[in-house]
Write an enzyme that holds these catalytic residues in place. Structure first.
Site, PDB file in Angstrom:
ATOM      1  N   ARG A 130      39.175  -3.101 -18.006  1.00 49.01           N
ATOM      2  CA  ARG A 130      38.521  -2.790 -16.691  1.00 49.01           C
ATOM      3  C   ARG A 130      37.074  -2.420 -17.058  1.00 49.01           C
ATOM      4  O   ARG A 130      36.825  -2.331 -18.235  1.00 49.01           O
ATOM      5  CB  ARG A 130      39.376  -1.650 -16.051  1.00 49.01           C
ATOM      6  CG  ARG A 130      40.242  -0.990 -16.917  1.00 49.01           C
ATOM      7  CD  ARG A 130      39.563   0.012 -18.057  1.00 49.01           C
ATOM      8  NE  ARG A 130      38.655   0.705 -16.964  1.00 49.01           N
ATOM      9  CZ  ARG A 130      37.414   1.354 -17.488  1.00 49.01           C
ATOM     10  NH1 ARG A 130      37.101   1.166 -18.900  1.00 49.01           N
ATOM     11  NH2 ARG A 130      36.498   1.874 -17.111  1.00 49.01           N
ATOM     12  N   GLY A 131      36.599  -1.959 -15.860  1.00 48.82           N
ATOM     13  CA  GLY A 131      34.861  -1.760 -15.939  1.00 48.82           C
ATOM     14  C   GLY A 131      34.115  -3.041 -15.786  1.00 48.82           C
ATOM     15  O   GLY A 131      34.434  -3.983 -16.369  1.00 48.82           O
ATOM     16  N   ALA A 132      33.267  -2.990 -14.791  1.00 45.59           N
ATOM     17  CA  ALA A 132      32.648  -4.018 -14.327  1.00 45.59           C
ATOM     18  C   ALA A 132      31.953  -4.945 -15.393  1.00 45.59           C
ATOM     19  O   ALA A 132      32.376  -6.127 -15.138  1.00 45.59           O
ATOM     20  CB  ALA A 132      31.289  -3.386 -13.616  1.00 45.59           C
ATOM     21  N   ARG A 183      39.597  -8.870  -8.389  1.00 48.59           N
ATOM     22  CA  ARG A 183      39.243  -7.419  -8.198  1.00 48.59           C
ATOM     23  C   ARG A 183      37.881  -7.557  -7.351  1.00 48.59           C
ATOM     24  O   ARG A 183      36.710  -8.044  -7.927  1.00 48.59           O
ATOM     25  CB  ARG A 183      38.912  -6.519  -9.204  1.00 48.59           C
ATOM     26  CG  ARG A 183      40.323  -6.467 -10.207  1.00 48.59           C
ATOM     27  CD  ARG A 183      40.176  -5.243 -11.130  1.00 48.59           C
ATOM     28  NE  ARG A 183      40.000  -3.921 -10.422  1.00 48.59           N
ATOM     29  CZ  ARG A 183      39.605  -3.058 -11.089  1.00 48.59           C
ATOM     30  NH1 ARG A 183      39.418  -2.834 -12.289  1.00 48.59           N
ATOM     31  NH2 ARG A 183      39.710  -1.870 -10.499  1.00 48.59           N
ATOM     32  N   GLN A 185      41.321   7.099 -16.231  1.00 45.07           N
ATOM     33  CA  GLN A 185      40.334   6.419 -16.925  1.00 45.07           C
ATOM     34  C   GLN A 185      39.574   7.530 -17.988  1.00 45.07           C
ATOM     35  O   GLN A 185      39.283   7.299 -18.968  1.00 45.07           O
ATOM     36  CB  GLN A 185      39.477   5.301 -16.474  1.00 45.07           C
ATOM     37  CG  GLN A 185      39.785   4.145 -15.653  1.00 45.07           C
ATOM     38  CD  GLN A 185      40.416   4.379 -14.380  1.00 45.07           C
ATOM     39  OE1 GLN A 185      40.751   5.599 -13.918  1.00 45.07           O
ATOM     40  NE2 GLN A 185      40.383   3.331 -13.497  1.00 45.07           N
ATOM     41  N   ASP A 213      30.121  -0.128 -10.315  1.00 50.12           N
ATOM     42  CA  ASP A 213      30.617  -1.369 -10.074  1.00 50.12           C
ATOM     43  C   ASP A 213      29.789  -2.372  -9.349  1.00 50.12           C
ATOM     44  O   ASP A 213      29.931  -3.395  -9.505  1.00 50.12           O
ATOM     45  CB  ASP A 213      31.954  -1.117  -9.495  1.00 50.12           C
ATOM     46  CG  ASP A 213      32.892  -0.498 -10.408  1.00 50.12           C
ATOM     47  OD1 ASP A 213      33.624  -1.193 -11.357  1.00 50.12           O
ATOM     48  OD2 ASP A 213      32.968   0.804 -10.376  1.00 50.12           O
ATOM     49  N   ASN A 240      31.076   3.198  -7.263  1.00 49.40           N
ATOM     50  CA  ASN A 240      31.654   3.366  -8.488  1.00 49.40           C
ATOM     51  C   ASN A 240      32.868   4.099  -8.296  1.00 49.40           C
ATOM     52  O   ASN A 240      33.558   4.124  -7.047  1.00 49.40           O
ATOM     53  CB  ASN A 240      30.777   4.320  -9.355  1.00 49.40           C
ATOM     54  CG  ASN A 240      31.306   4.724 -10.545  1.00 49.40           C
ATOM     55  OD1 ASN A 240      31.568   3.577 -11.350  1.00 49.40           O
ATOM     56  ND2 ASN A 240      31.465   5.799 -11.013  1.00 49.40           N
ATOM     57  N   LYS A 241      33.801   4.518  -9.071  1.00 45.38           N
ATOM     58  CA  LYS A 241      35.267   4.928  -9.340  1.00 45.38           C
ATOM     59  C   LYS A 241      35.287   6.082  -7.906  1.00 45.38           C
ATOM     60  O   LYS A 241      34.301   6.987  -7.710  1.00 45.38           O
ATOM     61  CB  LYS A 241      35.703   5.454 -10.477  1.00 45.38           C
ATOM     62  CG  LYS A 241      37.095   6.054 -10.410  1.00 45.38           C
ATOM     63  CD  LYS A 241      37.957   4.980 -10.077  1.00 45.38           C
ATOM     64  CE  LYS A 241      37.930   3.791 -10.879  1.00 45.38           C
ATOM     65  NZ  LYS A 241      38.606   2.590 -10.063  1.00 45.38           N
TER      66      LYS A 241
HETATM   67  O1  MRU Z   1      38.944   0.686 -11.929  1.00 48.26           O
HETATM   68  P1  MRU Z   1      38.089   0.677 -12.918  1.00 48.26           P
HETATM   69  O2  MRU Z   1      38.539   1.250 -14.262  1.00 48.26           O
HETATM   70  O3  MRU Z   1      37.478  -0.689 -13.394  1.00 48.26           O
HETATM   71  O4  MRU Z   1      36.503   1.390 -12.634  1.00 48.26           O
HETATM   72  C1  MRU Z   1      35.631   1.477 -13.618  1.00 48.26           C
HETATM   73  C2  MRU Z   1      34.365   2.104 -13.163  1.00 48.26           C
HETATM   74  O5  MRU Z   1      34.627   2.649 -12.000  1.00 48.26           O
HETATM   75  C3  MRU Z   1      33.231   2.264 -14.032  1.00 48.26           C
HETATM   76  O6  MRU Z   1      32.531   3.222 -13.797  1.00 48.26           O
HETATM   77  C4  MRU Z   1      32.233   0.985 -13.841  1.00 48.26           C
HETATM   78  O7  MRU Z   1      32.966  -0.143 -13.761  1.00 48.26           O
HETATM   79  C5  MRU Z   1      31.026   1.100 -14.621  1.00 48.26           C
HETATM   80  S1  MRU Z   1      31.580   0.480 -16.374  1.00 48.26           S
HETATM   81  C6  MRU Z   1      30.278   0.361 -17.067  1.00 48.26           C
END
Ligand code: MRU
Length: 365
Positions: free
Chosen positions: A54-56, A90, A203, A244, A254-255
């Protein structure tokens, strides 16, 4: 594979088998470090949807390697089928669309090419190598912010608050929000990180705390609602989060919970920065609140919590069985609450003029 440092990677082609792409199964961290094999694009799709990765930026890279596996399985037709499915996996992280469109552009140029598979492998690898350089660039420019604070505090501890995991585990290495922190720590700057737990998938507690510890960076885990209190009491010098999807006007998705941190930071005059790889800028999007799709995930992620009990991984139900639950995975912080965007090309205001100043080639006016 190294668990931190220069050689750390979150995804790689198996050295002994070009038909296998390997990832770290992040669902099991910090309790278990397990390498998971992707042998088909469908494996890649599951790894993204079920958040093995996960993470963009890493979502984008995993999509690229999944299309490589699709090319091996069935050429251009299979790639297109895989691309359509991956794009549905996603909706918020724009790196997914960025990577799929980049790979499809190769296929569109000449889908009958004999070395399609090799072209796919080379471009998936290039996306990963470029991502490491992007993180380095963000680290270098963000480092200056931390150096300034350290100088202002005469070398006293620089306290950074971060939300979710925008670390090495969310990218290929070094992370986005964490890159300046790692580079500052490497240069002997006294840094300390407040790590938001980041419910419901934790996370922060399970990934950010793990990688900061692996890199020897001082940190303290806090519940998501503690950040405002720490800001009011002067215990936070700067907030740095990831994103994201950031619009061309500087609105940041973002999250879930990031917006509330931005509000608290603004109320307490604490700089709120967003680490932004260019691959996460959506140049087609202006108004984040109305144009960015916000993922809603399985209510079970809120109902249950994952952890270890007697050495075994368990899920514990924390609610009455019939409690209605909604599980928004992301929110949008309007540009007006963002002090600045830390990109690989430098730091700019969260505005169209700010971003076009660093990325003039994107000015189509
Ligand atoms: O749901 P996730 O774990 O994919 O969410 C990740 C985030 O919100 C991160 O902050 C974002 O993807 C940036 S990663 C460099």
């Amino acid at each position: 594979m190294a668990k931190h440092g220069e050689d750390f990677r979150t995804i790689w082609l198996a050295p002994e088998d070009p038909g296998v792409v390997q990832i770290i199964d992040q669902r099991l961290l910090p309790h278990e470090y397990r390498v998971h094999d992707l042998r088909s694009w469908e494996d890649g799709l599951i790894a993204i949807s079920d958040m093995y990765v996960r993470g963009a930026p890493l979502i984008g890279a995993t999509a690229a390697w999944s299309l490589y596996l699709a090319a091996r399985a069935g050429g251009a037709g299979e790639i297109r089928t895989a691309a359509a499915a991956l794009l549905e996996s996603r909706p918020t992280a724009v790196n997914l669309r960025w990577a799929v469109e980049r790979i499809l552009a190769i296929v569109d140029r000449d889908e009958a090419m004999s070395d399609l598979v090799e072209k796919m492998r080379a471009d998936a690898q290039a996306i990963c190598d470029e991502d490491v350089e992007i993180s380095r660039g963000i680290g270098t420019h963000g480092l200056a912010l931390l150096e300034d604070i350290a100088a202002r505090k005469n070398g006293a501890t620089v306290n950074i608050l971060t939300h979710c995991n925008a670390g090495a585990l969310a990218t290929i290495n070094w992370g986005t929000a964490t890159a300046p922190i790692y580079f500052a720590h490497q240069r002997g700057i006294d840094v300390h990180v407040w790590v938001d737990e980041t419910r419901p998938r934790n996370q922060g507690s399970q990934l950010t705390a793990w990688e900061l510890a692996a890199n020897g960076v001082p940190h303290t885990l806090i519940v998501d609602n503690a950040g405002g209190h720490l800001m009011q009491h002067g215990d936070v010098d700067i907030v740095i989060t990831g994103t994201d999807r950031t619009t061309r006007c500087g609105d940041v998705a973002n999250k879930i919970g990031t917006y509330l941190k931005a509000l608290a930071a603004t109320d307490n005059d604490i700089p709120f920065y967003v680490a932004l790889p260019s691959t996460t800028i959506d140049w087609h999007c202006r108004d984040g609140l109305t144009e960015i799709p916000i993922e809603q995930r399985d209510p079970a992620e809120v109902r249950d919590i994952y952890g270890m009990h007697d050495g075994k991984p368990v899920h514990v139900c924390t609610t009455a069985n019939d409690t209605p639950i909604s599980n928004y995975a992301f929110d949008v912080t309007p540009a007006r609450l963002v002090t600045g965007l830390i990109t690989e090309r430098g730091i700019c205001k969260a505005s169209e003029a700010g971003l076009l100043g660093l990325f003039p080639e994107m000015d189509k006016s």
